[in-house]
Design an enzyme around this catalytic site. Structure first.
Site, PDB file in Angstrom:
ATOM      1  N   MET A  30       3.336  35.782  88.332  1.00  0.00           N
ATOM      2  CA  MET A  30       4.717  35.294  88.365  1.00  0.00           C
ATOM      3  C   MET A  30       5.594  36.140  87.438  1.00  0.00           C
ATOM      4  O   MET A  30       6.705  35.737  87.089  1.00  0.00           O
ATOM      5  CB  MET A  30       4.771  33.823  87.966  1.00  0.00           C
ATOM      6  N   TYR A  32       6.940  38.429  84.093  1.00  0.00           N
ATOM      7  CA  TYR A  32       7.052  38.324  82.630  1.00  0.00           C
ATOM      8  C   TYR A  32       5.699  38.718  82.040  1.00  0.00           C
ATOM      9  O   TYR A  32       5.065  37.988  81.298  1.00  0.00           O
ATOM     10  CB  TYR A  32       7.490  36.921  82.197  1.00  0.00           C
ATOM     11  N   HIS A  34       2.317  40.327  80.409  1.00  0.00           N
ATOM     12  CA  HIS A  34       1.832  40.539  79.044  1.00  0.00           C
ATOM     13  C   HIS A  34       0.430  41.156  79.111  1.00  0.00           C
ATOM     14  O   HIS A  34      -0.049  41.492  80.205  1.00  0.00           O
ATOM     15  CB  HIS A  34       1.843  39.219  78.266  1.00  0.00           C
ATOM     16  N   HIS A  37      -2.078  39.862  81.754  1.00  0.00           N
ATOM     17  CA  HIS A  37      -1.907  40.456  83.081  1.00  0.00           C
ATOM     18  C   HIS A  37      -2.423  41.905  83.085  1.00  0.00           C
ATOM     19  O   HIS A  37      -3.080  42.348  84.031  1.00  0.00           O
ATOM     20  CB  HIS A  37      -0.431  40.473  83.488  1.00  0.00           C
ATOM     21  N   GLN A  61       4.817  25.912  93.620  1.00  0.00           N
ATOM     22  CA  GLN A  61       3.811  25.432  92.670  1.00  0.00           C
ATOM     23  C   GLN A  61       4.419  24.717  91.467  1.00  0.00           C
ATOM     24  O   GLN A  61       3.699  24.347  90.542  1.00  0.00           O
ATOM     25  CB  GLN A  61       2.878  26.566  92.242  1.00  0.00           C
ATOM     26  N   LYS A 149      -8.015  32.170  81.967  1.00  0.00           N
ATOM     27  CA  LYS A 149      -6.995  31.301  81.345  1.00  0.00           C
ATOM     28  C   LYS A 149      -6.657  30.118  82.251  1.00  0.00           C
ATOM     29  O   LYS A 149      -6.495  29.000  81.801  1.00  0.00           O
ATOM     30  CB  LYS A 149      -5.745  32.153  81.072  1.00  0.00           C
ATOM     31  N   SER A 185       0.458  33.831  77.272  1.00  0.00           N
ATOM     32  CA  SER A 185       1.081  33.160  78.411  1.00  0.00           C
ATOM     33  C   SER A 185       2.558  33.504  78.445  1.00  0.00           C
ATOM     34  O   SER A 185       3.199  33.642  77.402  1.00  0.00           O
ATOM     35  CB  SER A 185       0.924  31.640  78.265  1.00  0.00           C
TER      36      SER A 185
HETATM   37  P1  AMP Z   1       0.815  33.997  85.933  1.00  0.00           P
HETATM   38  O1  AMP Z   1       1.782  35.117  85.950  1.00  0.00           O
HETATM   39  O2  AMP Z   1       0.896  33.148  84.702  1.00  0.00           O
HETATM   40  O3  AMP Z   1       0.806  33.206  87.221  1.00  0.00           O
HETATM   41  O4  AMP Z   1      -0.617  34.666  85.849  1.00  0.00           O
HETATM   42  C1  AMP Z   1      -1.042  35.623  86.770  1.00  0.00           C
HETATM   43  C2  AMP Z   1      -2.521  35.863  86.580  1.00  0.00           C
HETATM   44  O5  AMP Z   1      -2.750  36.343  85.257  1.00  0.00           O
HETATM   45  C3  AMP Z   1      -3.345  34.579  86.732  1.00  0.00           C
HETATM   46  O6  AMP Z   1      -4.548  34.874  87.424  1.00  0.00           O
HETATM   47  C4  AMP Z   1      -3.620  34.198  85.313  1.00  0.00           C
HETATM   48  O7  AMP Z   1      -4.810  33.446  85.147  1.00  0.00           O
HETATM   49  C5  AMP Z   1      -3.732  35.544  84.645  1.00  0.00           C
HETATM   50  N1  AMP Z   1      -3.472  35.407  83.208  1.00  0.00           N
HETATM   51  C6  AMP Z   1      -2.401  34.805  82.627  1.00  0.00           C
HETATM   52  N2  AMP Z   1      -2.539  34.800  81.282  1.00  0.00           N
HETATM   53  C7  AMP Z   1      -3.712  35.418  81.008  1.00  0.00           C
HETATM   54  C8  AMP Z   1      -4.431  35.714  79.807  1.00  0.00           C
HETATM   55  N3  AMP Z   1      -3.958  35.378  78.607  1.00  0.00           N
HETATM   56  N4  AMP Z   1      -5.606  36.350  79.911  1.00  0.00           N
HETATM   57  C9  AMP Z   1      -6.109  36.687  81.132  1.00  0.00           C
HETATM   58  N5  AMP Z   1      -5.489  36.423  82.299  1.00  0.00           N
HETATM   59  C10 AMP Z   1      -4.311  35.800  82.246  1.00  0.00           C
END
Ligand code: AMP
Length: 280
Positions: A30, A32, A34, A37, A61, A149, A185
């Protein structure tokens, strides 16, 4: 690196590459972005000829009173991170393109989505699985990467891919943490400096559970109660403190074998989730 917004354009581009025999790794996000990702991208870079990062804040979601509107977005900085990590394509469709007028199809995984976060976010996983199926159909990846995570999300997606006979491998990568243990996050930026200071308690509570299990405690209720004692003084609300079987995500009474210790708590107005797997 190409930044592509159009579904038909990326489909055409990637299917042409696939016909040439190139393999594709997809990291759904999604944005942003870090280091969490980035760790998924690094792994995808090692495994595949082409790496695709999708960036899409998926309205399906988010619940009605959740942070869809506030969710942080910064495509320019995301593009810098992706370029530095050797990403080939950023796919960033519009909401209108993903859910045009008349959109009516949703994918729902039963059972696994009913416990943990599913109890508190009843439509969340339906939104996740739906968008992930769409992204898989668009990018046709050989391997897709998810973070531990969001352990429940990864387990749900594995189940879905197997149940629907999808030709994609799901790889789950370890949680990347800040130096003080806080899981990275995109939502951590919501925390005030006081909240940020106490936020590592979430991981400390998980470590406490791990230590108690390693010391021989097999009573999940006792471990959860010790975690609650540690968390209560710093959180504004506890959604759940759970010790579950990682296979079916059902609550465990007596610990044997591997367990998933997972928490969701609110620090101020920010909901944080974290988890660890522990072997007894
Ligand atoms: P999001 O952008 O939060 O939807 O996350 C995208 C992907 O990155 C998802 O598969 C998350 O589980 C993974 N992700 C987010 N934060 C972390 C983290 N701190 N360590 C490893 N994977 C992460």
């Amino acid at each position: 690196m190409k930044i592509i917004r159009s579904i038909s354009k990326i489909k055409k581009e990637l299917s042409r590459k696939k016909r040439k025999g190139l393999t594709i790794g997809l990291i759904p996000t999604m944005g942003y972005l870090h280091e969490g990702h980035a760790s998924l991208v690094k792994r995808a870079r090692q495994d595949n000829d082409l790496v695709v990062v999708s960036i899409f804040v998926n309205p399906a979601q988010f619940g009605p009173n959740e942070d869809y509107m506030e969710y942080p977005r910064n495509l320019r900085e995301d593009a810098v991170l992706c370029k530095n990590e050797g990403v080939d394509y950023i796919f960033c469709p519009s909401v209108k393109a993903m859910y045009p007028k008349g959109y009516s199809t949703y994918v729902k995984v039963k059972g696994l989505t009913e416990n943990l976060c599913g109890k508190f976010r009843p439509t969340h996983f339906r939104g996740v699985t739906t968008v992930v199926v769409k992204l898989f159909n668009i990018a046709d990846p050989d391997i897709a990467y998810f973070g531990h995570k969001d352990a429940q999300q990864a387990i749900v997606i594995k189940r879905m891919a197997e149940d629907l006979n999808m030709d994609v491998r799901i790889k789950v990568m370890p949680t990347v943490r800040e130096r003080d243990g806080l899981a990275m996050s995109s939502r951590n930026g919501y925390l005030s400096s006081d909240e940020r200071r106490v936020a590592p308690t979430v991981y400390r509570a998980l470590q406490l559970a791990r230590d108690l299990i390693r010391l021989g405690d097999r009573d999940a209720a006792n471990i959860r109660s010790e975690m609650r004692k540690m968390l209560s003084p710093v959180v504004s609300k506890i959604d759940y403190i759970s010790i579950v079987d990682p296979k079916d995500l059902k609550e465990i009474k007596t610990i044997k074998g591997g367990v998933l210790v997972a928490v969701a708590v609110w620090i101020g107005e920010t909901r944080l989730i974290d988890n660890i797997e522990v072997k007894a």
